[in-house]
Design an enzyme around this catalytic site. Structure first.
Site, PDB file in Angstrom:
ATOM      1  CB  ALA A  82       2.678  -6.628   3.191  1.00  0.00           C
ATOM      2  CB  THR A 133      10.671  -2.904   2.371  1.00  0.00           C
ATOM      3  OG1 THR A 133      11.269  -2.152   1.327  1.00  0.00           O
ATOM      4  CG2 THR A 133       9.668  -1.985   3.066  1.00  0.00           C
ATOM      5  CG  ASP A 134      15.528  -1.344   0.407  1.00  0.00           C
ATOM      6  OD1 ASP A 134      14.332  -1.324   0.051  1.00  0.00           O
ATOM      7  OD2 ASP A 134      16.474  -1.474  -0.392  1.00  0.00           O
ATOM      8  CD  GLU A 135      10.282   0.275  -1.698  1.00  0.00           C
ATOM      9  OE1 GLU A 135       9.455   1.183  -1.822  1.00  0.00           O
ATOM     10  OE2 GLU A 135      10.361  -0.689  -2.466  1.00  0.00           O
ATOM     11  CE1 TYR A 159       5.189  -2.385   0.758  1.00  0.00           C
ATOM     12  CE2 TYR A 159       7.116  -1.271  -0.143  1.00  0.00           C
ATOM     13  CZ  TYR A 159       6.547  -2.382   0.443  1.00  0.00           C
ATOM     14  OH  TYR A 159       7.316  -3.489   0.728  1.00  0.00           O
ATOM     15  CB  SER A 162       1.636   1.153   5.153  1.00  0.00           C
ATOM     16  OG  SER A 162       2.234   0.395   4.120  1.00  0.00           O
ATOM     17  CE  LYS A 163       6.537  -4.212   4.987  1.00  0.00           C
ATOM     18  NZ  LYS A 163       5.957  -5.562   5.276  1.00  0.00           N
ATOM     19  CE  LYS A 198       5.347  -5.280  -6.322  1.00  0.00           C
ATOM     20  NZ  LYS A 198       5.397  -6.375  -5.381  1.00  0.00           N
ATOM     21  CG  LEU A 199      11.940  -3.008 -13.444  1.00  0.00           C
ATOM     22  CD1 LEU A 199      11.413  -1.875 -14.310  1.00  0.00           C
ATOM     23  CD2 LEU A 199      13.309  -2.625 -12.871  1.00  0.00           C
ATOM     24  CG  HIS A 295      10.582   6.946  -8.947  1.00  0.00           C
ATOM     25  ND1 HIS A 295      10.647   6.650 -10.289  1.00  0.00           N
ATOM     26  CD2 HIS A 295      10.973   5.819  -8.296  1.00  0.00           C
ATOM     27  CE1 HIS A 295      11.064   5.412 -10.438  1.00  0.00           C
ATOM     28  NE2 HIS A 295      11.273   4.892  -9.235  1.00  0.00           N
TER      29      HIS A 295
HETATM   30  P1  NAD Z   1       3.187 -10.056  -2.565  1.00  0.00           P
HETATM   31  O1  NAD Z   1       2.324  -8.860  -2.829  1.00  0.00           O
HETATM   32  O2  NAD Z   1       3.681 -10.866  -3.703  1.00  0.00           O
HETATM   33  O3  NAD Z   1       2.416 -11.061  -1.585  1.00  0.00           O
HETATM   34  C1  NAD Z   1       1.685 -10.635  -0.476  1.00  0.00           C
HETATM   35  C2  NAD Z   1       0.832 -11.806   0.016  1.00  0.00           C
HETATM   36  O4  NAD Z   1       0.122 -11.361   1.178  1.00  0.00           O
HETATM   37  C3  NAD Z   1      -0.198 -12.274  -1.003  1.00  0.00           C
HETATM   38  O5  NAD Z   1      -0.200 -13.676  -1.084  1.00  0.00           O
HETATM   39  C4  NAD Z   1      -1.522 -11.763  -0.440  1.00  0.00           C
HETATM   40  O6  NAD Z   1      -2.642 -12.581  -0.778  1.00  0.00           O
HETATM   41  C5  NAD Z   1      -1.236 -11.778   1.060  1.00  0.00           C
HETATM   42  N1  NAD Z   1      -2.086 -10.821   1.792  1.00  0.00           N
HETATM   43  C6  NAD Z   1      -2.308  -9.514   1.487  1.00  0.00           C
HETATM   44  N2  NAD Z   1      -3.147  -8.961   2.378  1.00  0.00           N
HETATM   45  C7  NAD Z   1      -3.447  -9.938   3.281  1.00  0.00           C
HETATM   46  C8  NAD Z   1      -4.251  -9.987   4.457  1.00  0.00           C
HETATM   47  N3  NAD Z   1      -4.924  -8.905   4.879  1.00  0.00           N
HETATM   48  N4  NAD Z   1      -4.306 -11.141   5.150  1.00  0.00           N
HETATM   49  C9  NAD Z   1      -3.629 -12.240   4.719  1.00  0.00           C
HETATM   50  N5  NAD Z   1      -2.866 -12.261   3.622  1.00  0.00           N
HETATM   51  C10 NAD Z   1      -2.774 -11.119   2.906  1.00  0.00           C
HETATM   52  O7  NAD Z   1       4.381  -9.488  -1.690  1.00  0.00           O
HETATM   53  P2  NAD Z   1       5.898  -9.949  -1.643  1.00  0.00           P
HETATM   54  O8  NAD Z   1       6.648  -9.221  -2.693  1.00  0.00           O
HETATM   55  O9  NAD Z   1       5.974 -11.418  -1.578  1.00  0.00           O
HETATM   56  O10 NAD Z   1       6.357  -9.315  -0.245  1.00  0.00           O
HETATM   57  C11 NAD Z   1       6.217 -10.072   0.965  1.00  0.00           C
HETATM   58  C12 NAD Z   1       6.725  -9.224   2.121  1.00  0.00           C
HETATM   59  O11 NAD Z   1       8.091  -8.865   1.887  1.00  0.00           O
HETATM   60  C13 NAD Z   1       5.961  -7.909   2.293  1.00  0.00           C
HETATM   61  O12 NAD Z   1       5.808  -7.672   3.665  1.00  0.00           O
HETATM   62  C14 NAD Z   1       6.878  -6.873   1.664  1.00  0.00           C
HETATM   63  O13 NAD Z   1       6.707  -5.604   2.255  1.00  0.00           O
HETATM   64  C15 NAD Z   1       8.244  -7.457   1.980  1.00  0.00           C
HETATM   65  N6  NAD Z   1       9.334  -7.099   1.040  1.00  0.00           N
HETATM   66  C16 NAD Z   1       9.163  -7.268  -0.308  1.00  0.00           C
HETATM   67  C17 NAD Z   1      10.216  -6.976  -1.165  1.00  0.00           C
HETATM   68  C18 NAD Z   1      10.096  -7.196  -2.652  1.00  0.00           C
HETATM   69  O14 NAD Z   1      11.041  -6.862  -3.396  1.00  0.00           O
HETATM   70  N7  NAD Z   1       9.011  -7.776  -3.167  1.00  0.00           N
HETATM   71  C19 NAD Z   1      11.439  -6.518  -0.645  1.00  0.00           C
HETATM   72  C20 NAD Z   1      11.571  -6.352   0.741  1.00  0.00           C
HETATM   73  C21 NAD Z   1      10.505  -6.667   1.575  1.00  0.00           C
HETATM   74  P1  TYD Z   2       9.081  -1.993  -8.474  1.00  0.00           P
HETATM   75  O1  TYD Z   2       9.384  -3.344  -9.045  1.00  0.00           O
HETATM   76  O2  TYD Z   2       7.667  -1.506  -8.499  1.00  0.00           O
HETATM   77  O3  TYD Z   2       9.679  -1.976  -6.998  1.00  0.00           O
HETATM   78  P2  TYD Z   2       9.908  -0.722  -5.960  1.00  0.00           P
HETATM   79  O4  TYD Z   2       9.144   0.456  -6.429  1.00  0.00           O
HETATM   80  O5  TYD Z   2       9.355  -1.297  -4.695  1.00  0.00           O
HETATM   81  O6  TYD Z   2      11.394  -0.495  -5.925  1.00  0.00           O
HETATM   82  O7  TYD Z   2       9.967  -0.937  -9.246  1.00  0.00           O
HETATM   83  C1  TYD Z   2      11.383  -1.040  -9.286  1.00  0.00           C
HETATM   84  C2  TYD Z   2      11.911   0.175 -10.006  1.00  0.00           C
HETATM   85  O8  TYD Z   2      11.469   0.107 -11.378  1.00  0.00           O
HETATM   86  C3  TYD Z   2      11.358   1.480  -9.453  1.00  0.00           C
HETATM   87  O9  TYD Z   2      12.389   2.465  -9.497  1.00  0.00           O
HETATM   88  C4  TYD Z   2      10.243   1.847 -10.421  1.00  0.00           C
HETATM   89  C5  TYD Z   2      10.722   1.271 -11.741  1.00  0.00           C
HETATM   90  N1  TYD Z   2       9.654   0.830 -12.678  1.00  0.00           N
HETATM   91  C6  TYD Z   2       9.674   1.279 -14.000  1.00  0.00           C
HETATM   92  O10 TYD Z   2      10.567   2.051 -14.423  1.00  0.00           O
HETATM   93  N2  TYD Z   2       8.678   0.853 -14.849  1.00  0.00           N
HETATM   94  C7  TYD Z   2       7.664   0.026 -14.426  1.00  0.00           C
HETATM   95  O11 TYD Z   2       6.758  -0.294 -15.240  1.00  0.00           O
HETATM   96  C8  TYD Z   2       7.677  -0.443 -13.074  1.00  0.00           C
HETATM   97  C9  TYD Z   2       6.610  -1.371 -12.560  1.00  0.00           C
HETATM   98  C10 TYD Z   2       8.713  -0.018 -12.227  1.00  0.00           C
END
Ligand code: NAD
Ligand code: TYD
Length: 355
Positions: A82, A133-135, A159, A162-163, A198-199, A295
């Protein structure tokens, strides 16, 4: 037997593949496009492992997905791939629609064709697990109860929209065609190999470089943080015991305002790497910046269903998980350094220069 993992070179998918091969011998076919977020360095420890087959490719490429399913005959698909960053979705939503919506549609159609041709236990045992995701549930008010699996969908960012769309497709492919799907909606993850946009990893990287720690708005937005290894174990549990058609919320029972996360990171860094950023305390680097448009104020997960029905609970507390994470980043600064030297710098300029 083998499983197909999509997005297995990203943060959570990469941790999932590493944990899977640590705990069992079933091979993994890993399909990842290696976008900016995909990084083969995450998989360096299994580079020569014959149980891991990496294919660079796009989940929107139906012919490729069809041929992988035909050749490898996976018993399950675990779909992580994703576009995953809210701020990037605000700057450019198009790629989110393509990968998250069209990509999931393409995988579902390929999985349906593959599953239709199976027979007997191969057919009844097949699973398509969708990682979400919970979002998708939107934003909670301070005293609202945490999200359950029946909470209405109210996505607020490109985002999360789309999810949400991808979740609806997965649900419909079960309801209409009987495809044996499961879905998990998880809270914010943290841990090793977390991309520094990410944060948590951004704050660690900036602190160690002596740069400002950019807190959006008043820093009182609440997220429910889960250690990535616990998310991976939840997915393994759902794959083994989950009921087709069911949705499972996954969370850490750990709600925390962003500013508290940043203060915790500063305190840990003051302890483990004092003075590197050139200040008496890393807290001096905290800088409030313009808020993210739209936000979401608060996310919180009610994870009782997966505990009650499948017996899963997180193993890490926030205290143990966040300490491990900071230690990992301190021990792996070259991993972050390699990312910071690439096109990621253009993103930092785009997102932070005008805040
Ligand atoms: P990430 O952005 O670190 O990794 C995404 C991976 O998908 C990358 O390796 C990228 O190369 C690959 N990718 C992107 N587009 C692609 C495509 N078209 N075809 C093939 N591969 C592709 O994301 P993540 O944080 O590891 O999240 C993974 C999944 O978990 C996502 O579906 C996200 O919505 C979900 N999720 C993430 C979080 C979080 O806190 N990061 C929380 C809940 C759910
Ligand atoms: P993030 O890691 O982008 O995850 P998500 O938006 O999917 O929850 O952000 C986590 C929280 O941190 C979100 O409330 C936005 C905030 N944030 C900042 O305050 N400063 C930053 O530079 C970033 C990337 C996020």
């Amino acid at each position: 037997m083998t499983i197909l993992v999509t997005g297995g070179a990203g943060f959570i998918g990469g941790n999932f593949v590493l944990d899977w091969l640590r705990d069992c011998d079933e091979p993994v076919l890993n399909l990842d496009a290696l976008t900016y977020a995909g990084n083969l360095e995450n998989l360096a420890s299994i580079k020569d492992d014959p149980r891991h087959c990496f294919v660079r490719g796009d989940i929107c490429d139906r012919a490729l997905v069809d041929s992988l399913l035909a050749t490898h005959q996976p018993r399950a698909i675990v779909h992580f791939a994703a576009e995953s960053h809210v701020d990037r979705s605000i700057h450019g939503p198009g790629e989110f629609m393509r990968t998250n919506v069209t990509g999931t549609f393409t995988l579902l159609e390929a999985a349906r064709a593959h599953w239709n041709a199976l027979e007997g236990s191969a057919k009844t045992g097949f699973r398509f697990h969708h990682v979400s995701t919970d979002e998708v549930y939107g934003s909670l008010k301070p005293n609202d109860p945490p999200f359950t699996e029946t909470h209405p969908y109210e996505p607020n960012s490109p985002y999360s929209a789309s999810k949400a769309a991808s979740d609806h497709l997965v649900r419909a492919w079960h309801h209409t065609y009987g495809l044996p799907v499961t879905t998990s909606n998880c809270s914010n993850n943290y841990g090793p190999y977390h991309f520094p946009e990410k944060l948590i990893p951004l704050m660690i990287a900036n602190a160690l470089a002596g740069k400002p720690l950019p807190v959006y708005g008043d820093g009182m937005q609440v997220r429910d943080w889960l250690y990535v290894g616990d998310h991976c174990s939840a997915i393994r549990t759902i794959l083994a015991k989950g009921v087709p058609g069911e949705v499972y919320n996954v969370g850490g029972w750990n709600e925390m305002p962003n500013i508290e996360i940043v203060n915790t990171l500063c305190a840990l860094l003051d302890d483990l790497a004092p003075g590197v950023g050139g200040k008496a305390s890393y807290r001096e680097l905290i800088t409030y910046v313009a808020d993210r448009p739209g936000h979401d104020r608060r996310y919180a997960i009610d994870a009782r269903k997966i505990e009650r029905e499948l017996g899963w609970r997180p193993a890490e507390t926030f205290e143990t998980g966040i300490r491990k994470t900071v230690e990992w980043y301190l021990a792996n600064q070259s991993w972050v350094g390699n990312i910071l030297s690439g096109s990621y710098r253009e993103w930092l300029e785009k997102n932070y220069a005008s805040r």
